[in-house]
Design an enzyme around this catalytic site. Structure first.
Site, PDB file in Angstrom:
ATOM      1  N   GLU A  58       0.828  -1.209   0.000  1.00  0.00           N
ATOM      2  CA  GLU A  58       0.000   0.000   0.000  1.00  0.00           C
ATOM      3  C   GLU A  58       0.865   1.264   0.000  1.00  0.00           C
ATOM      4  OE1 GLU A  58      -1.193   1.919   3.905  1.00  0.00           O
ATOM      5  OE2 GLU A  58      -2.884   0.604   3.471  1.00  0.00           O
ATOM      6  N   ASP A 114      -5.620  -3.866  -2.023  1.00  0.00           N
ATOM      7  CA  ASP A 114      -5.570  -2.414  -2.209  1.00  0.00           C
ATOM      8  C   ASP A 114      -4.167  -1.958  -2.601  1.00  0.00           C
ATOM      9  OD1 ASP A 114      -4.535  -2.876   0.403  1.00  0.00           O
ATOM     10  OD2 ASP A 114      -5.107  -0.865   1.049  1.00  0.00           O
TER      11      ASP A 114
END
Length: 338
Positions: A58, A114
């Site tokens: 991330e 993500d």
């Protein structure tokens, strides 16, 4: 003469505001320099200073997005090379979610979707900005792998698995609504419409999961017994992960009551988290990045003056908070000021 004077004054007033607005919308390069100095190593690793100096896929994605935004190709390349060399999984095109300074550096080879999404989106943007087809090829490989392995239909909705392992069980499936990076999904939809369906389902799932006085959603949800509800295995808190929901929705030009609910809750309570079921609240304040997102929401819905912009700046102390600050400024530049 009087008429000419009034016309000149009016012309000055008309032209002054656009010039001011344009200045507000320009990327503030000093913020990127502060971020790089505080959190990006010479090798291209983004350091989580509040979490034992580990790194995440991330964080690499955040850094890569920001490097493109600030037209810093040298830093982008360092970030991308480090990510490939240290987080690339052997089994697919995705990335292990965590790197730690101690050995083994990658203790868990599971991915975080993500992080994969942010890296792929940054690569897409880098291809467009610097005309490097290698970036584009890598982005498409990541996107197609996610599409095959992490997007599923469930209970009439299209969902995103948070990782390859550990989120699907016999009688329940767990998701994180903070992983719905709406502007990235819009970009990915050129390859397949499943990303558009994923966006729509993200909003629909939120509709079904606004709880408590603040009408917010917990960081983790599950589909079980044929309905959506707070995940049993996590505290039902709206917290750090879900600050990103209004950020991504404004950035992706999505309308949802949660945006205003978030701003109202933060303005009223000024705490880091709330248990959306019991109403219990944190006893400490949220990080500055949370307030930057609240200001972004106000700017997007017109309740904050454009002249004010986002007043929150990075302080070089907290990687996650400063990431949210810079991303909020980036979203402001691209969506509110466009």
């Amino acid at each position: 003469m009087e008429i000419k004077f009034l016309s000149s004054s009016l012309l000055l007033a008309i032209t002054a505001f656009p010039l001011f607005a344009n200045a507000q919308c320009e990327p503030k390069h000093w913020m990127w320099h502060t971020y790089k100095k505080s959190f990006v190593t010479d090798e291209g690793r983004v350091v989580d200073t509040a979490n034992k100096r580990i790194s995440h896929s991330e964080g690499q994605g955040y850094g890569m997005l920001l490097a493109v935004h600030y037209d810093d190709k040298a830093t982008f390349n360092k970030l991308w090379v480090w990510t490939q060399n240290n987080l690339q999984r052997d089994v697919d095109e995705l990335f292990s979610w965590k790197w730690q300074p101690s050995t083994p550096h990658v203790p868990d080879k599971n991915n975080a979707s993500d992080g994969d999404i942010l890296v792929a989106w940054a690569l897409m943007r880098a291809e467009k900005q610097w005309r490097n087809e290698g970036y584009g090829r890598s982005a498409r490989n990541i996107i197609r792998t996610l599409q095959r392995s992490h997007i599923q239909r469930l209970g009439g909705e299209t969902i995103l698995l948070p990782g390859a392992h550990g989120f699907t069980f016999k009688e329940r499936t767990v998701v994180n609504p903070g992983y719905w990076v709406y502007p990235a999904f819009d970009a990915f939809s050129q390859y397949d419409k499943s990303w558009e369906r994923l966006s729509n389902s993200g909003l629909s799932i939120l509709d079904k999961n606004l709880y408590g006085d603040a009408k917010l959603t917990p960081d983790w949800l599950e589909y079980s017994r044929e309905k959506w509800q707070p995940a049993d295995s996590f505290a039902p808190q709206f917290s750090y992960s879900n600050y990103r929901i209004p950020l991504y929705m404004v950035w992706g030009e999505k309308q949802h009551p949660l945006n205003r609910n978030y701003q109202n809750w933060l303005g009223r309570d000024n705490v880091a988290w709330v248990d959306v079921i019991s109403g219990q609240k944190a006893t400490y304040q949220p990080p500055p990045g949370a307030n930057a997102i609240a200001q972004l929401v106000e700017l997007a819905d017109g309740t904050r003056s454009m002249k004010q912009g986002i007043s929150v700046s990075p302080d070089g102390k907290d990687y996650y908070s400063d990431s949210l600050v810079l991303l909020s400024h980036m979203a402001f530049t691209e969506r509110v000021c466009k």
